[in-house]
Design an enzyme around this catalytic site. Sequence first.
Site, short mmCIF file in Angstrom:
data_model
loop_
_atom_site.label_atom_id
_atom_site.label_comp_id
_atom_site.label_asym_id
_atom_site.label_seq_id
_atom_site.Cartn_x
_atom_site.Cartn_y
_atom_site.Cartn_z
N HIS A 65 -5.80 -8.65 0.07
CA HIS A 65 -5.98 -7.44 0.89
C HIS A 65 -6.93 -7.77 2.04
O HIS A 65 -8.15 -7.82 1.85
CB HIS A 65 -6.55 -6.35 -0.01
CG HIS A 65 -6.42 -4.97 0.55
ND1 HIS A 65 -5.25 -4.26 0.52
CD2 HIS A 65 -7.32 -4.17 1.17
CE1 HIS A 65 -5.42 -3.08 1.08
NE2 HIS A 65 -6.67 -3.00 1.50
N HIS A 89 -2.87 -4.39 3.37
CA HIS A 89 -3.94 -3.73 4.14
C HIS A 89 -3.56 -3.34 5.57
O HIS A 89 -4.03 -2.31 6.04
CB HIS A 89 -5.21 -4.58 4.21
CG HIS A 89 -6.34 -3.95 4.98
ND1 HIS A 89 -6.96 -2.80 4.56
CD2 HIS A 89 -6.94 -4.29 6.14
CE1 HIS A 89 -7.92 -2.48 5.43
NE2 HIS A 89 -7.92 -3.36 6.40
N GLU A 110 -4.09 1.61 -3.44
CA GLU A 110 -5.40 1.99 -2.88
C GLU A 110 -5.37 3.27 -2.04
O GLU A 110 -6.41 3.82 -1.71
CB GLU A 110 -6.00 0.85 -2.05
CG GLU A 110 -5.32 0.62 -0.72
CD GLU A 110 -6.28 0.07 0.36
OE1 GLU A 110 -7.44 -0.20 0.09
OE2 GLU A 110 -5.81 -0.08 1.51
N ASN A 111 -4.14 3.71 -1.66
CA ASN A 111 -4.04 4.88 -0.76
C ASN A 111 -3.20 6.02 -1.34
O ASN A 111 -2.63 6.81 -0.59
CB ASN A 111 -3.41 4.46 0.58
CG ASN A 111 -4.10 3.32 1.27
OD1 ASN A 111 -3.51 2.27 1.50
ND2 ASN A 111 -5.36 3.50 1.60
N ASP A 166 0.81 -1.23 0.00
CA ASP A 166 0.00 0.00 0.00
C ASP A 166 0.85 1.29 0.00
O ASP A 166 1.45 1.65 1.02
CB ASP A 166 -0.93 0.06 1.21
CG ASP A 166 -1.75 -1.20 1.43
OD1 ASP A 166 -1.17 -2.30 1.35
OD2 ASP A 166 -2.95 -1.09 1.69
N ASN A 185 -9.86 -2.23 -0.20
CA ASN A 185 -11.14 -1.69 0.25
C ASN A 185 -11.27 -0.19 -0.01
O ASN A 185 -12.38 0.33 -0.08
CB ASN A 185 -11.38 -1.99 1.74
CG ASN A 185 -10.29 -1.45 2.62
OD1 ASN A 185 -9.10 -1.57 2.32
ND2 ASN A 185 -10.67 -0.84 3.72
N HIS A 186 -10.14 0.52 -0.15
CA HIS A 186 -10.23 1.96 -0.44
C HIS A 186 -10.32 2.25 -1.94
O HIS A 186 -10.30 3.42 -2.34
CB HIS A 186 -9.03 2.69 0.16
CG HIS A 186 -9.14 2.86 1.65
ND1 HIS A 186 -10.19 3.52 2.24
CD2 HIS A 186 -8.36 2.42 2.65
CE1 HIS A 186 -10.04 3.50 3.56
NE2 HIS A 186 -8.95 2.82 3.84
N HIS A 215 -0.63 -2.45 6.57
CA HIS A 215 0.41 -1.42 6.43
C HIS A 215 1.67 -1.72 7.25
O HIS A 215 2.55 -0.86 7.35
CB HIS A 215 -0.14 -0.03 6.76
CG HIS A 215 -1.10 0.50 5.72
ND1 HIS A 215 -1.32 1.83 5.52
CD2 HIS A 215 -1.90 -0.13 4.82
CE1 HIS A 215 -2.22 2.00 4.57
NE2 HIS A 215 -2.59 0.81 4.13
FE FE2 Z 1 -4.10 0.42 2.65
FE FE2 Z 2 -6.99 -1.40 2.87
#
Ligand code: FE2
Ligand code: FE2
Lengths: 269, 269, 269, 269
Positions: free
Chosen positions: A153, A178, A39-40, A8, A68-69, A180
């Site tokens: 994830h 996910h 995703e981030n 991520d 999920n983001h 991190h």
């Molecule tokens: Fe993330």
């Molecule tokens: Fe995530």
Amino acid sequence: MQFLFLGDIVGERGMELVSEYLPRLKHDFKPQVTIVNGENVTKTGRGISHKLFKQLMTAGADVVTLGNHAWNNAEIFDFIADTPQLVRPLNYPGDQVPGKGYSILNVNGVQVAVVNLQGRVFMELTDDPFRSLDKLLQEPQLQAVSVIFVDVHAETTSEKKALALYFDGRVTAMIGTHTHVQTTDAQILPRGTAFLTDAGMTGPAEGVIGMTYESVINKFLTARPTRFAVQQAGSGVVSGCLVSVDAKTGLAKRIRPLLISKEHPYQTL
Amino acid sequence: MQFLFLGDIVGERGMELVSEYLPRLKHDFKPQVTIVNGENVTKTGRGISHKLFKQLMTAGADVVTLGNHAWNNAEIFDFIADTPQLVRPLNYPGDQVPGKGYSILNVNGVQVAVVNLQGRVFMELTDDPFRSLDKLLQEPQLQAVSVIFVDVHAETTSEKKALALYFDGRVTAMIGTHTHVQTTDAQILPRGTAFLTDAGMTGPAEGVIGMTYESVINKFLTARPTRFAVQQAGSGVVSGCLVSVDAKTGLAKRIRPLLISKEHPYQTL
Amino acid sequence: MQFLFLGDIVGERGMELVSEYLPRLKHDFKPQVTIVNGENVTKTGRGISHKLFKQLMTAGADVVTLGNHAWNNAEIFDFIADTPQLVRPLNYPGDQVPGKGYSILNVNGVQVAVVNLQGRVFMELTDDPFRSLDKLLQEPQLQAVSVIFVDVHAETTSEKKALALYFDGRVTAMIGTHTHVQTTDAQILPRGTAFLTDAGMTGPAEGVIGMTYESVINKFLTARPTRFAVQQAGSGVVSGCLVSVDAKTGLAKRIRPLLISKEHPYQTL
Amino acid sequence: MQFLFLGDIVGERGMELVSEYLPRLKHDFKPQVTIVNGENVTKTGRGISHKLFKQLMTAGADVVTLGNHAWNNAEIFDFIADTPQLVRPLNYPGDQVPGKGYSILNVNGVQVAVVNLQGRVFMELTDDPFRSLDKLLQEPQLQAVSVIFVDVHAETTSEKKALALYFDGRVTAMIGTHTHVQTTDAQILPRGTAFLTDAGMTGPAEGVIGMTYESVINKFLTARPTRFAVQQAGSGVVSGCLVSVDAKTGLAKRIRPLLISKEHPYQTL
Ligand SMILES: [Fe+2]
Ligand SMILES: [Fe+2]
Ligand SMILES: [Fe+2]
Ligand SMILES: [Fe+2]
Ligand SMILES: [Fe+2]
Ligand SMILES: [Fe+2]
Ligand SMILES: [Fe+2]
Ligand SMILES: [Fe+2]
């Protein structure tokens, strides 16, 4: 065949670290395939834009996975359908999910699939990740594929390990994202799948998993709605792994975690 | 002053690994204080017995910490009140929680407190861990204490890092447990607290975080009630960390993860 | 002494229904105290504004209670400190929570406290509602209070009933809110506390607990981020209850649910 | 055509109430089909046995539905496959779930399906209830069915209402269970489906949704593992509903809640 994966990427700092380190990592390790989790990447740490996607490709990524983001920056709905190198989690429900849950690359004649799979424990109510990937593996377009790299994830260590053992020998690598924070359990499972519970993040090392301490502590101490702010200051961390693959068997030969930080300078890789 | 810590010891295999490796680790690293997490030491992987507690002490532990599984073997209610070296999470609610959330040791004239703290995110509805430890730190019996070692038993990376930063400079070390997988982020925080998101477990390396794949996969695939069975076969893992402490300041000088497994033989420590 | 209570007022439609029915209810039932839950009165169904608070008072409310959505409209931070008739949940953590968790009224010489208490099961990580109210009941400012009306804002039926039985005989009424659907179990508990699992909402009857079906179904079918929209069209519902109190004992004599809807016209009350 | 439904029958007390009131209700209301939810009929309140299933049939049930507690008494695995009148939730995952998620009855020449569907919000990670029932409705064996009665076993009011509106006009009735407390929102939805958020339970009225206050409060106050005990003493409650159906259209004409308790004696029905 060598795969380079970065977990991520968080905020502007994450993007800077990718620009700074990805070319160098590619130069030194010469991966045939480079995958990064995006995703981030926006300034808010939620979702991705077309511009940032292109920056990741320019910096050396071949495929960008999500999580999920994925949907937090609504701009994604404008370009994901036309961007096969941007892969959203496979198991969002329904027939009309924008984009795809996998991307197929031709790497010097070898068909490689990159899959993004999302866990469910303590997460969104998506479809069952076990059966979603089971089903994908039987689809016609996967039959000519030799190598399958999965970014899984998910929140819990148990769901990620269970998924990895369930697909052991059927996919090439199952690399977690996910949380991190990178884990130390990089391993080749009994039937040949490379596994790592979490690759860790690429972004600001200080603060709380990419967000400022001030914003996160406020949530914990007050239980009231809080807007998390992406950490800007301080040192950075680049986290990921390298997976060596036997393209004939589609199994992993070796997995090696990658970690660059204040405590782990590049030279120690 | 050196602290040796081992994360969640799981089942019979975990107990065997402690007997096999703890004396050797103590011989080689000469810690003044040895702490192990014993929330999963029974054959079912849930809770602790008096016999197993004594075995841990005999093997070299000075203090045994626990976690959300503390209460799963009801025998604990018979002996925890008389066993100050067995520490349950500080923040279980009420005035009548059996046992204590901390233990104070005199180590060559230095007062050392070992605390067990439990997270709340995706866990039991205990009291606020931030304010519970805040309060403990102000109690009279802690005023003569120089060194405070905290086993923070929690699910998410964000809650553990937020707790560590909140108590940075006020406790000596904040070492995570509960996920059973070690992380790579061992670090000294800006104000001198040693931190590691998760120390990892000590027990069977194969299976799913200490349980058999067969029992766990059944839960994921059927969503029906399942009794998890502790993994017996296969290789083992010993996970923990070493923390070097300046007894005068009560701050950490160095944190070093410990990992012994098939992939990481003892010799590589 | 008679209390009139209306459950979660939702959106513009809810405000209109209050204006339309509250004066009539007050005329017909002549309550000495009128309490309404205002956590959803804004156009988005999240939080409250000063203007809307004043509208509720003008329409006949004496006290406005809140819930987990208390903080969603940030304007509340500007006026709650100076608005003792606006009561936020008692058990938000910390010493610095804006506003108060109770309001004390003098009703013809009788001291009446209105408390807002929030559950924790499947909700925010607030302080323990059992012990928070226990503590409040022992505070000096409550000692002259004869009548204690509690709006218990919680998700599960079990937490609400457990709270009601725990405080049975110690508070006058424990009336549930938050699920937006009225239950049929209005009762006087063995020691004299009036209880109702949920008073139900006041607002648009069609849609999904106040929100449009289109916005809610999208969330269920896609698992992607969704902005819920307040239902505007269709019939409305007014939900609440009447509690008759013996001001001398502080116990309830009778509880009577109130429901006005297409299926239950005002005339049937 | 008239349907009689009783919500979650809890423990011995629940079984006694069924024996006492079900024959009387059948005599007075003459339903063609009687359905009861039996997920809590054992002495522990968890699951069902063959003996208790037969008792329910003898007392007048035609079909017994279940819920998340379906599997808690392992005896069910011995007889559910041979017991088409015992219906477990449709959307447990996989091809090998014991028993079926629906039962088809021939009622005077009319094909009637009784379905059990489970929600996911704050519950087990089963398959998507929206798409599971969508799929069932298209299966060949449902094509000759005119009337479809669904027991929707779910925690939140929003998931139940969203499911009901999603299937409005496609099923005859969508009656909620699981919270053990009856709601007041019995209604015919715009396209003809009868809906009630929760039918409520049948069992001991005192205690906490069928369990003793002592066992439940212990859980709330200590956060430690607790074995809940079924309430024996005190008054009982019988909860359910009557649905009048137009067998030609398969739509509901009327829904009428049933509630028998200390506060609501049989005579008031
Ligand atoms: Fe993330
Ligand atoms: Fe995530
Ligand atoms: Fe553990
Ligand atoms: Fe644990
Ligand atoms: Fe509400
Ligand atoms: Fe609410
Ligand atoms: Fe039930
Ligand atoms: Fe249930």
